[in-house]
Write an enzyme that holds these catalytic residues in place. Structure first.
Site, PDB file in Angstrom:
ATOM      1  N   GLN A   1       0.836  -1.200   0.000  1.00  0.00           N
ATOM      2  CA  GLN A   1       0.000   0.000   0.000  1.00  0.00           C
ATOM      3  C   GLN A   1       0.871   1.250   0.000  1.00  0.00           C
ATOM      4  O   GLN A   1       1.735   1.415   0.864  1.00  0.00           O
ATOM      5  CB  GLN A   1      -0.950   0.061   1.192  1.00  0.00           C
ATOM      6  CG  GLN A   1      -1.915   1.248   1.017  1.00  0.00           C
ATOM      7  CD  GLN A   1      -2.876   1.460   2.156  1.00  0.00           C
ATOM      8  OE1 GLN A   1      -2.464   1.793   3.264  1.00  0.00           O
ATOM      9  NE2 GLN A   1      -4.166   1.284   1.893  1.00  0.00           N
TER      10      GLN A   1
ATOM     11  N   CYS B   1      -6.945   6.920   4.805  1.00  0.00           N
ATOM     12  CA  CYS B   1      -6.384   7.220   6.119  1.00  0.00           C
ATOM     13  C   CYS B   1      -6.666   8.666   6.508  1.00  0.00           C
ATOM     14  O   CYS B   1      -6.408   9.590   5.732  1.00  0.00           O
ATOM     15  CB  CYS B   1      -4.881   6.967   6.116  1.00  0.00           C
ATOM     16  SG  CYS B   1      -4.109   7.276   7.716  1.00  0.00           S
TER      17      CYS B   1
ATOM     18  N   HIS C   1     -13.850   1.188   2.814  1.00  0.00           N
ATOM     19  CA  HIS C   1     -14.111   1.245   4.249  1.00  0.00           C
ATOM     20  C   HIS C   1     -15.473   1.930   4.414  1.00  0.00           C
ATOM     21  O   HIS C   1     -15.633   3.098   4.045  1.00  0.00           O
ATOM     22  CB  HIS C   1     -13.014   2.044   4.956  1.00  0.00           C
ATOM     23  CG  HIS C   1     -13.118   2.016   6.448  1.00  0.00           C
ATOM     24  ND1 HIS C   1     -12.038   2.214   7.261  1.00  0.00           N
ATOM     25  CD2 HIS C   1     -14.176   1.809   7.284  1.00  0.00           C
ATOM     26  CE1 HIS C   1     -12.415   2.141   8.533  1.00  0.00           C
ATOM     27  NE2 HIS C   1     -13.714   1.899   8.557  1.00  0.00           N
TER      28      HIS C   1
ATOM     29  N   GLY D   1     -15.354  -2.808  10.639  1.00  0.00           N
ATOM     30  CA  GLY D   1     -16.224  -3.424  11.626  1.00  0.00           C
ATOM     31  C   GLY D   1     -16.432  -4.917  11.477  1.00  0.00           C
ATOM     32  O   GLY D   1     -17.286  -5.485  12.172  1.00  0.00           O
TER      33      GLY D   1
ATOM     34  N   GLY E   1      -9.680  -6.022   9.595  1.00  0.00           N
ATOM     35  CA  GLY E   1      -8.638  -5.188  10.161  1.00  0.00           C
ATOM     36  C   GLY E   1      -8.258  -5.597  11.568  1.00  0.00           C
ATOM     37  O   GLY E   1      -7.570  -6.592  11.790  1.00  0.00           O
TER      38      GLY E   1
END
Length: 333
Positions: A66, A96, A167, A209, A230
């Protein structure tokens, strides 16, 4: 493997967590899941210690790099440099929310600049033969995700990108810390599912989640191409990664004790090369979560791994404590 299979389960890029030692550990629990590096900025690769930033073990495949950045030329140069390392995918971070990332005009702030993202992805794709992919949020700040996300995907897909990891939360660039941005903005799974319906030709994966394989299986059953796990993969890898390969029809599901045994030669080699035990063992603390002995496993390793001379024998002692705890529970039942 077709696009609907290759990313059924992946482990998210997580700063300070998914380093090469963590990825080697995770690979012992799943042969199939795609593993992502921590985000590495393009300027760091161009100007920094390339081997330290990019080296990984051959056993880690499939593994994705990444990148962080927003300058097409820098991202292209970093992609060209990384080509020699043989990553299976190059991913651009558009999700991010940290202050450092914002000040560099990359990460989640790029949700506001889809044309720039498209330009970056075109430049990256010209420097590699492996897929270039995007990890993004559903929007930032006061954006309306239902409007912003499809426009973002459409614009970036027009540059040739066929794979998006979404996300399913907004990022609030003002007022929330990175940690809060992982927890406070509400999840919107239906919007990500709608993106798969709207763009059926694209690979759409969901992140945010997801704590258990059963939840991942349910999301895949609703039509998504992949699920990225994650924090659960880090804090409770035994529950979220061991058995994950069943989603590919693979019965590989090693016992946690076998995983520890396979880590020991890797640990010994790292220490022999001048490394420290805690650099690896910190990633192993959650292996026995939810099982008898989990607390003493964490305590033995946490208290001892940073001490001078700590080595494989400390891992052996921690394993023995777990076995004794399991025997005590069995005897009492």
């Amino acid at each position: 493997m077709n696009k609907n299979q290759s990313h059924r389960i992946s482990v998210a890029p997580m700063m300070d967590w998914t380093d090469r030692h963590c990825r080697f550990f995770h690979r012992l629990m799943t042969r199939r899941a795609m593993l992502y590096t921590e985000m590495v900025t393009a300027p760091a690769i161009i100007h920094g210690p390339k081997a330290r930033l990019l080296d990984f073990s051959e056993q880690e495949h499939p593994v994705a790099l990444q990148l962080g950045g927003s300058d097409p030329r820098e991202l292209a140069q970093a992609t060209a440099i990384a080509r020699d390392w043989g990553y299976d995918e190059i991913n651009l971070n558009c999700g991010c929310p940290s202050d450092r990332v914002q000040s560099g005009c990359f990460g989640a702030v790029l949700m506001e600049k889809p044309d720039l993202v498209a330009e970056c992805m075109r430049a990256m794709a010209q420097e590699t033969d492996v897929p270039v992919t995007v990890k993004c949020r559903i929007g930032v700040d006061d954006q309306e995700p239902e409007e912003v996300l499809p426009r973002f995907i459409e614009t970036v897909a027009a540059a040739g990108v066929t794979h998006f990891v979404i996300h399913a939360r907004k990022a609030w660039l003002q007022g929330l810390s990175p940690k809060e941005n992982r927890e406070i903005p509400p999840l919107n799974y239906p919007l990500v599912l709608a993106m798969k319906q709207r763009f059926p030709e694209l690979t759409i994966c969901i992140n945010g989640g997801i704590a258990a394989l059963a939840q991942a299986r349910d999301l895949l059953g609703q039509g998504l191409d992949g699920v990225m796990i994650g924090r659960a993969a880090y804090h409770d890898p035994g529950q979220s990664l061991i058995g994950a390969d069943a989603l590919w029809g693979d019965d590989f599901a090693p016992d946690a004790f076998d995983v520890v045994d396979q880590m020991k030669p890797y640990i010994a080699a790292h220490i022999a090369a001048g490394g420290r035990l805690h650099q690896i063992s910190r990633h192993m603390l959650g292996l026995f979560s939810g099982r008898p002995g989990a607390r003493i496993w964490r305590r033995v390793i946490s208290e001892g791994a940073s001490k001078p001379g700590a080595g494989v024998e400390l891992i052996d002692r921690a394993v023995e404590e777990v076995r004794l705890a399991a025997q005590a529970v069995a005897a009492a039942s």
